[in-house]
Design an enzyme around this catalytic site. Structure first.
Site, short mmCIF file in Angstrom:
data_model
loop_
_atom_site.label_atom_id
_atom_site.label_comp_id
_atom_site.label_asym_id
_atom_site.label_seq_id
_atom_site.Cartn_x
_atom_site.Cartn_y
_atom_site.Cartn_z
N GLU A 166 57.93 88.30 -8.97
CA GLU A 166 58.39 89.04 -10.15
C GLU A 166 59.23 88.20 -11.11
O GLU A 166 60.43 88.45 -11.30
CB GLU A 166 59.19 90.27 -9.73
CG GLU A 166 58.42 91.23 -8.85
CD GLU A 166 59.17 92.53 -8.60
OE1 GLU A 166 60.29 92.70 -9.10
OE2 GLU A 166 58.62 93.40 -7.89
N GLU A 361 53.96 94.83 -2.78
CA GLU A 361 55.11 95.73 -2.57
C GLU A 361 54.76 97.10 -3.10
O GLU A 361 54.22 97.23 -4.20
CB GLU A 361 56.36 95.25 -3.33
CG GLU A 361 57.09 94.12 -2.68
CD GLU A 361 58.30 93.66 -3.49
OE1 GLU A 361 58.94 94.50 -4.15
OE2 GLU A 361 58.58 92.46 -3.45
#
Ligand code: GCO
Length: 452
Positions: A166, A361
């Protein structure tokens, strides 16, 4: 959910759980680990909601063998974790063998239980001594050195490796909004950081590939799905800007050899960060892309001068549609919106030449306490089930998704929220470090074991 849809059967689909180094390891001042920007950030008053830090976290640094046993007991055959750069590289850029040894022992345990590792090289815990962090182009080259070092010392035991987790969070939460380490609030800086992160990614891939050709290499992004608050053109444009920042800033340099042009005029004098040849580096071929999905967001036209620089203002989900009583939020306040997983994946696959996808995730903050030894985290169970159904539908429609990792194995240090938000399928008592499997863990275990 009683049974997994056929196309999610662990026979031909990769099932795992995920964690990250700073959030679970602790042992931050042991084994020669140097300080990271998250250690420094936690030490600044007011940065972390409960004034906590990662010094002990889940004490995984000492309990890793039991934690791996737990992963095996839950039926997972895959485990996603991150390596702490600050643990394995000394301030003079030399290797810290005590840190390598920790990950080597972790890999031994995983091998013992036949669990395949899925490693991430950078999950936000940047060594503090790297001057100016991601604002400094040199950090990208230091990352490549670090990637090379991991390839040399651990690489033959790591079949799948992601460079960054990320990068949007590192760049924009860290350098623009200032709610993550290093806590800067400068729009232009965040765009420089984003560029240097992508450069680091590309250089890291090159460094790794030149040493090991068999590893499956990729990156993990958290693409945004942003809906406008109203159908007014200003709100529609704002939502587009939010998606552009979160997605195109990274997808453009990865897959189109292009600068994210809409953001360039926000760069001002830092345009000089971009050098000829950088896009050749950022656009390395990838073996996979990891996508993290939790929720969507809602945006409206910018309502402050600060937001005007960004082009949008986010509207909290409860305020976005207060009349919708069916709207459910997780305990951290994020909207439960499983349809968003389909929408965002479809949007990406239609617009970009993506390699195979792993959902690296997905999970929910559900702070249900332990009562009489059990934790009935029904919200999390429902959340996971709803998202699995959407993922199964995507695969049925032909989307190439090959794995799913639930976030997270353990309740852990939830960044600026400290320990106040629990994402684990296993409860952790942070006083005693006792782990208790929650209802969601039993649910997943039943789904996985019955299909093995
Ligand atoms: C992420 C974060 C995790 C968070 C999770 C919940 O990659 O988004 O890696 O560290 O804990 O997203 O906020």
């Amino acid at each position: 959910m009683k049974k997994l849809p056929q196309n999610l059967s662990p026979k031909h689909f990769e099932w795992g759980c995920a964690t990250s180094s700073f959030q679970i390891e602790g042992g931050n001042f042991e084994g020669g680990r140097v300080a990271s920007i998250w250690d420094d950030f936690c030490a600044q008053p007011g940065r972390i909601k409960d004034a906590s830090d990662g010094t002990v976290a889940c004490d995984h640094f000492h309990r890793y063998a039991d934690d791996v046993k737990l992963i095996a007991d839950l039926g997972f055959k895959h485990y996603r974790f991150s390596i702490a750069w600050a643990r394995v590289v000394n301030a003079d850029n030399s290797v810290n063998m005590a840190g390598i040894d920790f990950y080597s022992r972790l890999l031994d345990e995983l091998e013992k239980h036949r669990i395949t590792p899925n490693a991430t090289l950078f999950h936000w815990d940047l060594p503090s001594h790297l001057e100016d962090g991601w604002l400094n182009r040199d950090t990208a080259y230091r990352f490549a050195d670090y990637a090379a070092l991991i390839a040399e010392h651990l690489g033959d035991r790591l079949p799948r490796v992601a460079t960054l987790n990320e990068p949007w969070c590192s760049a924009f939460l860290g350098y623009d909004l200032g709610v993550f380490a290093p806590g800067h609030t400068n729009r232009t800086s965040s765009l420089s950081a984003a560029h240097h992160l992508m450069l680091a990614h590309g250089l890291g891939i090159q460094a790794w590939r030149s040493r090991l050709s068999k590893t499956s290499l990729g990156i993990v992004l958290n693409p945004e799905l942003c809906d406008p608050l109203t159908s007014q053109p200003e709100d529609v444009q704002a939502a587009k800007m939010a998606e552009y920042e979160r997605n195109d800033s990274f997808l453009n340099p990865l897959f189109a050899r292009e600068w994210p042009s809409v953001l360039l005029d926000q760069m001002g004098s830092r345009l000089s960060d971009r050098q000829a040849g950088d896009l050749e580096i950022t656009a390395q071929p990838l073996d996979f892309i990891g996508l993290n999905y939790y929720t969507r967001s809602i945006a409206k036209a910018p309502s402050s001068p600060e937001d005007a620089k960004r082009g949008y203002t986010f509207v909290p989900p409860d305020a976005a549609d207060a009349t919708d009583t069916t709207k459910q939020l997780t305990d951290i306040g994020w909207e439960i919106y499983p349809e968003g997983l389909k929408r965002v994946v479809n949007n990406l696959t239609q617009n970009w030449p993506l390699p195979p996808i792993w959902i690296t995730e997905n999970g929910a903050a559900d702070n249900t306490p332990v009562v009489n030894g059990s934790c009935d985290d029904d919200l999390r169970c429902a959340y996971i089930e709803q998202h699995l159904n959407k993922m199964s539908a995507l695969i049925a429609e032909g989307t190439d998704i090959r794995g799913y990792y639930v976030w997270s194995l353990l309740d852990n240090f939830e960044w600026a929220h400290g320990y106040s938000q629990r994402f684990g399928i296993v409860h952790v008592d942070f006083e005693t470090q006792v782990r208790i499997q929650k209802k969601s863990a039993s649910m997943i275990k039943a789904l996985l074991i019955s299909r093995l």
